[in-house]
Structure formats: C-alpha cells, structure tokens
Scaffold this active site. Structure first.
Site, PDB file in Angstrom:
ATOM      1  N   ASP A 243       0.767  -1.251   0.000  1.00  0.00           N
ATOM      2  CA  ASP A 243       0.000   0.000   0.000  1.00  0.00           C
ATOM      3  C   ASP A 243       0.799   1.303   0.000  1.00  0.00           C
ATOM      4  OD1 ASP A 243      -1.625  -2.136   0.485  1.00  0.00           O
ATOM      5  OD2 ASP A 243      -2.796  -1.187   2.057  1.00  0.00           O
TER       6      ASP A 243
ATOM      7  N   GLU B 224       0.473  -9.887  11.885  1.00  0.00           N
ATOM      8  CA  GLU B 224       0.439  -9.505  10.474  1.00  0.00           C
ATOM      9  C   GLU B 224       1.841  -9.133   9.973  1.00  0.00           C
ATOM     10  OE1 GLU B 224      -2.223  -6.232   9.805  1.00  0.00           O
ATOM     11  OE2 GLU B 224      -1.950  -6.247   7.634  1.00  0.00           O
TER      12      GLU B 224
END
Ligand SMILES: *[C@@H]1O[C@H](CO)[C@@H](O)[C@H](O)[C@H]1NC(C)=O
Length: 754
Positions: free
Chosen positions: A550, A724
């Site tokens: 991102d 994550e």
C-alpha cells in the site's frame, strides 16, 4: 472455588417467505467438505457450503458484572483481548480442536468438533463445548448461548415442551431443508457435570432450576448473522421488569445473574454436546463416541502433520505445537461466503485515463450492488480480515495444498469461478451484509480496472507441481505465453482444473496484459518489446493499494507514463520468462532494479527506493543465477544498514528517509510472505545453480530461515499470537492478530517445503 455456568439456547427461525438458491451443489460422493467451521469470523460458527441454510454460533459472557454482558463474545474481535485463541488441530474434512483463553471473562473454553461423513445430504457432526476458570482462586460464572438459525427455506422445530421456565434435560430439534434433507439436532450436558441445587438464586428461580433457557425468534431472511444483537436486545427486555423494581430505590440492583434470570448452575468444569444427525447417515454419535472420536482425530492429525511437514527429531515439542497451531488456524480460517458486493464500473483517476480507458464521460463515481456470488476461501485474519483477499490467497494455498492438495483445488476453483467475462477478479471479496459490516464504507467498493498481484498463478503452478509426481502427463498449452513456448503439463489421470477453469485463467491473464499495460515509446523509451511494460491502475498520490504494498514509496507524481517493476515481474512470473525487465527497469547509476516514472519535464527517469520492490525479479525467480544483478540484490538484502535484520528482511531500507514514517505499513516492517518468497527462490533456484553467487545464496538462506522461525515463534510465546507483520528494529509483532494467513507459511519454512 465455585464455578457457575448457565446455558441458553437461541433458535432463530426464519418464516418461509421466499428463497433464493445459488449454484451450491452437493456432490453425493464427497460430502467431506460440505459442513464446516465455515464462519471463521466467529469464535465458533458452523454452516454448510450452501447459501441461505442452517447456521450455528456460540456466544458467552461472564455474569460478574453488567459490563461483561455488553461485551458478549461472538465474532472474533481484537478488542476482546484474549490471552490467546487458536485451533490447535483442524482438518476441514474431519474436525477440529480449539482453545480460547478469555482472560477478562475468566474462562478457558475448548471447542471440539467432529464430522461424520456419509449419506447424500452432507453428513452429520457433533461438537463439545467445555470450560474451566483461568484463575481458579476467583469466582467464575459464565452464561453460554448456542444458537441455531435457518437463513432460508425450510423448517426448524423445537420438540421439547417449553413453558417459559426453560427446558429440562436433552433439548431436541427437528428440521428439514432442500440441501440438508431431514435432520435432528440435540443438545445435552456433557459427562461429569455437577449441578448446584441450592444457593444464591434458588428461591427466586426455583421453577427454573436445572433447566435450560430458550429463546425462539422469527427473523427476516439473511439476518441470522445478527444473532448477538437480537439476543442482547431480548435479554435486556426480559430483565426490564426486575431492573425497574430497583429504579427509584436506594437499594443496590440485583446481581446480573438474578436480573437476567439465569437459573442453572454447575460446580467446577462444565461441558455440553451438540449432535447434528442427518437422517440418511447411519452412524449416530453419543458422548462416548464423541470422546473417542476426538481422541482419534487428535492423534491422526499429529501423524499426518509430521508426515506432511517432516521436522528433525530434535525439534522441541513447543515448536512443533506452534507449527501445528498456525497451520490448524489457517485451515480453521477457511470460510464459505455468499452475497452481493459493491462494484464501480465508471470511476477512473485522471492519471489512469490513457488511450486504453479514454472513454470521455466516464469519470464520476457510481458504486452499485452486483448480484450475489459465492466464495470458498481461506482468510488472512479471523478477527481483522475475515474474508477473501486475492493476493493473500495464492500464499494460503501454498500451505493448504501441501496439507491437502484437493482442498487447495476446491478453493482455487472457487476463486477462478469469480473471474468475470472480461477476465477480472475483485481484489477484496466482501460478500454480503455480514462481511460488509466489518469494512469501512470507503473500502467496500471494487473497481473492474484494478488489479492485485496475480498470486493465483502461483497456486495453479504449485497444484500442478504436486500432481506432477503422477505418471501419464499430457501437455496443456494455457496460451499465456505470447511466444507460445510455455506449456504446462497436466496429468491425464486427474486433470482437476477443467477446460472451463483453464480458459478462465487464460482470460484473466489476458485481462492483465490488456488493462495494466504501460506506455513505452510515448516517452522515448527503448525496449526490445513494444508491449511488455506494466502499470498498476488505481494508485493515489500516497498509495498503490492494488500492488498489495500500500504505502511503499513510488514515483511522487502519479502519471500515465509510470512503469511498475513489481507488476512486470508478476507478469513475467505468469509465463516464467524474464523478457525486458532488465532492459527497462535496471538503473546502472543506482545498481538496482527500479520503478520508472515521468518527471515534470515529461522525461522518463528511474524511481529507486531500496526495499521489497527492488527485489522482485529475484523474489519471483526471474533472474539468471549468473546475472551480476543477482550479486547486487543479495548484497542489498544482507546489509544490516539496509534490508537485513535479525528478524527477517525489511520492507524498506533502514537508510531510506521514509523508513518507519507515516502509517508505516510497508516502510520497514517485516512481512512473512515476502521472506517466504525470498527463501523459496533461494532454495529452489539460486542454491542449486552453480555460479558466482551460490555460496552467498546458501549463507543468506540459512541465516534468514533461522531468523524468521525464531522471531515469529518467540513473539507467539511472548504474546499468544502470530502477527500480520514484525517491527523492523525490534522484531515485535505488529497490527492484526491472530494473523494466521500468510504468516502461517512459517510451517513451510520449518519443513523446507517451498
Ligand atoms: C491458553 O492458556 C493455557 C494455560 O496458560 C496455555 O497452556 C495455552 O497455550 C493457551 N492457549 C492459547 C491458544 O493461548
């Protein structure tokens, strides 16, 4: 020590009005993947793999105070702050065992679940829910609700007499739907449960003593997922008369147990069983059968695990248990989703409006609901990302396929079925109201010009590689290579992927080539090929969400003439050829691979940010083992001032001005799946090839593998979770947890299955 436990059942009934059925079809010969824990967003939720059918769920809260009731557990939430929870064993075809350490409610729950295959209607199953206090010296009392809801056409009836005071003994339902046929469901106390027969609220609720509370609610179709909201509303309403007695008085209000009329209490550990019996399955389980079955399953899981993921005999038990748990929680994270999604076919950014998309008017935003679809998929995180993500799925299937190749094929086919007539698949699959309730509105819309790293091709290749051991191969030309050289071999015995699926994949590939093409000659660039250059559509000034990385730094000006290194690498990976990457993306001055951008004078220039993007031609195994560029990449990886850390390879160089800046998602933190790619390519491509960098490749591999395994394991032991991503400087777990999507690839890294 006293431990109370109260059981409530909720039946959510949908009156027959209308029904809509999707394509879900049960193949009578193999029902082993029909029923499952396919609501992985819940702590424990079962459903069959058909839309609008029976769904179950589990809720609980402590009775210690009123706040605990508003914090009732149902869907996995990070805010619940469990000390840890995971499936410790799970096989979607057989069953599973899960442990949930709910510290705040002072209860450790275990959910065990076992399937009984057979019949034509998807088989039977049984589940055992048991609990015990975490802190034995503190009083502990828990209210537990198990619900059964029918979300479509069919019937669901309670057989017991019920008079408002609850139900005594075994609770029995019968029901029927077109997919499930006739079925029975019963709920009974587990063995060795001791009741409290007198005490606290015996007087007031004597009529309810030893009984189970029951609520039956009629519902609109498709609302079973709101069970918690409906339950809480209902029990607060019930408690109103009692609570209002205390409203104007100076008296302390009654304990929650009293106010909410929870009559049944047990002492010590508790358990109860649920049995779902399909009419056409002969084997019927009882408590003893379930106990024995779970024990057998646990052993079988262990044996199969060691066989599929062999480890040295010196491996500590803790480490094996960790590897089993992260694998089991990935398998337990597989879900079945069905519903509408939001697609906007008209919006484009200015800088995406090149001649390929230049349709004049099409600028404004027109998101619209599109027809319901179904998807069988793993999920990155049961709490934070409980839905299908395209680029994660290719990684998930690496591990799932190693455990059960046919299961990976089932999931792969479900994704391939989403490829539309143009060849597009939305990168995030937010299907239905329940899935949308977890996503902020600005992220719900999907755009048919936006891509995502084509990792499904990785899953196809891996699936076929695993089949290659079989004899009698035939050649299948997928037509993905413009030069016509690339041919995939598919065994005749079990082609698995039908011509239909192969043609969808081909369409998908050509969609990428057509819609994500970059401009070469327009900006005076020279390349051997006139067409092979690529650009992600849908970037903003600060983000390229479509690339999957991102906030990784890119060209500062979004421009129609930009070219993205990672996308051309993915396209090369599709066809296993290097083509013109070197030609277009190698910067001699920077001695690295780079994006290419257009500056304010409309000149083409290199955009170089040391990090994961610079590694792509290497990560995807596209570089020749003798290429001098390989040496530069390996040095960049191994430099502690750049990408190397004792915890894994960093996403952005420590020396980069943006290191750790902004939202710091892909600006330093260490991601397991990217490290897996590096290890995999070293192991498969660069260690076996004699050449100037072979030695360096081996050294990096050994160190990196040790670093990743020890850090993820250390953090699991320290925090109770797999994360994550991991901090670029300290290795600490960051962001979503549990994140047993691609972070579970540690299992493959441990057993060196790449
Ligand atoms: C739950 O707690 C027990 C006892 O402390 C521990 O052994 C177990 O590993 C924990 N499990 C999880 C999933 O956190």
């Amino acid at each position: 020590m006293k431990f109370d436990y109260t059981l409530g059942f909720v039946r959510l009934l949908f009156p027959v009005i209308s029904a809509s059925f999707a394509t879900g079809e049960l193949n009578g010969e193999d029902s082993s993947l029909f029923w499952g824990t396919f609501r992985p967003n819940l702590y424990f939720g079962l459903r069959p793999r058909v839309p609008n059918s029976l769904m179950t769920g589990l809720m609980w809260h402590s009775l210690a105070d009123y706040r605990a009731i508003s914090e009732t557990r149902h869907a996995c939430e990070q805010g619940d702050r469990f000390e840890g929870y995971t499936w410790t064993e799970h096989d979607p075809r057989l069953g599973g065992i899960q442990v949930l350490n709910d510290t705040r409610m002072n209860v450790q729950l275990t959910t065990e679940w076992l399937k009984v295959s057979g019949g034509e209607t998807g088989g039977s199953w049984a589940a055992r829910i048991s609990g015990k206090p975490i802190r034995e010296d503190e009083p502990s009392s828990t209210a537990i609700y198990f619900y059964v809801g029918s979300d479509g056409l069919g019937s669901l009836e309670l057989e017991n007499e019920e008079d408002g005071n609850g139900i005594e003994g075994v609770i029995r339902f019968t029901g029927s739907t077109s997919h499930l046929g006739d079925f029975r469901l019963r709920i009974e106390d587990g063995p060795d449960v001791t009741y409290v027969t007198e005490g606290l609220h015996a007087e007031r609720f004597s009529r309810k003593l030893g009984k189970t509370s029951f609520i039956g609610l009629p519902l609109q179709q498709g609302q079973v997922w709101k069970a918690k909201e409906l339950l809480l509303r209902n029990i607060f309403q019930e408690a109103q008369p009692i609570l209002s007695e205390y409203k104007d008085k100076d008296r302390e209000p009654p304990s929650p147990a009293k106010a909410f009329c929870y009559p049944e209490s047990f002492v010590g550990e508790f358990s109860f069983d649920i049995y779902y019996d399909a009419e056409d399955v002969k084997t019927k389980l009882d408590a003893n059968g379930l106990t024995a079955g779970i024990k057998g399953f646990k052993n079988a899981f262990h044996e199969r695990f060691l066989q599929k993921f062999p480890l040295p005999s010196t491996t500590p038990k803790d480490l094996i248990d960790f590897s089993k748990a992260i694998t089991a929680n990935l398998l337990g994270g597989i879900g079945y989703f069905y519903g509408t999604s939001i697609v906007d076919s008209s919006f484009t950014h200015d800088w995406d409006d090149d001649e390929m998309f230049n349709t004049g008017e099409k600028k404004s935003s027109h998101p619209a609901l599109v027809e319901p679809r179904e998807l069988f998929t793993a999920t990155p995180s049961r709490s934070f990302f409980p839905r299908g993500f395209y680029w994660d799925e290719g990684f998930h299937l690496q591990l799932i396929g190693e455990w059960d190749n046919d299961l990976s094929l089932d999931i792969l086919k479900s994704w391939v079925d989403l490829i539309d007539d143009d060849g597009w698949v939305g990168r995030e699959q937010i299907l239905g109201e329940e899935a949308r309730s977890k996503v902020p509105p600005e992220f719900q819309t999907q755009y048919p010009t936006y891509a995502n790293p084509p990792t499904l091709t990785m899953a196809v290749t891996a699936y076929i590689d695993r089949l290659r051991a079989l004899p009698d191969e035939i050649d299948v030309n997928l037509g993905m290579d413009p030069t016509g050289q690339q041919v995939l071999k598919v065994p005749v015995l079990e082609p698995g992927l039908s011509a239909f699926h192969l043609s969808a994949l081909r369409r998908h590939y050509h969609w990428f080539r057509r819609t994500q093409r970059g401009q070469i000659r327009q900006w005076g660039r020279k390349a051997r090929s006139r067409t092979e250059a690529y650009r992600w559509r849908g970037r903003s000034e600060t983000h390229v969400l479509t690339s999957g990385l991102d906030d990784y730094p890119r060209a500062s000006l979004p421009h129609v003439g930009e070219l993205h290194l990672d996308l051309i690498s993915w396209m090369g990976f599709f066809t296993r050829t290097m083509r013109d990457i070197a030609n277009l993306h190698w910067s001699e001055d920077n001695n690295m691979y780079c994006d290419v951008g257009i500056d304010e004078d409309d000149e083409s220039h290199f955009v170089c940010h040391k990090g994961y993007i610079s590694l792509f031609p290497f990560l995807l195994g596209l570089l020749d083992p003798n290429s001098p560029h390989l040496g530069s990449i390996l040095s960049l990886i191994r430099d502690p001032d750049e990408l190397w850390s004792p915890y894994g390879i960093r996403s952005l160089s420590k020396s980069h001005p943006l290191f750790g800046q902004g939202e710091n998602y892909w600006r330093g933190p260490i991601w397991v799946q990217m490290n897996y790619l590096a290890l995999s390519t070293l192991y498969k491509t660069y260690i076996p090839s004699p050449g100037p960098y072979q030695r360096q490749a081996r050294d990096i591999y050994d160190e990196l593998r040790t670093n990743i395994i020890s850090n993820v394991f250390k953090e699991y032991q320290r925090t109770g979770y797999v994360w994550e991503q991991y901090d670029a400087l300290t290795g600490e777990g960051k962001r979503s947890h549990p994140f047993t999507g691609w972070s579970s690839l540690v299992t493959l890294i441990m057993s060196e299955k790449y």
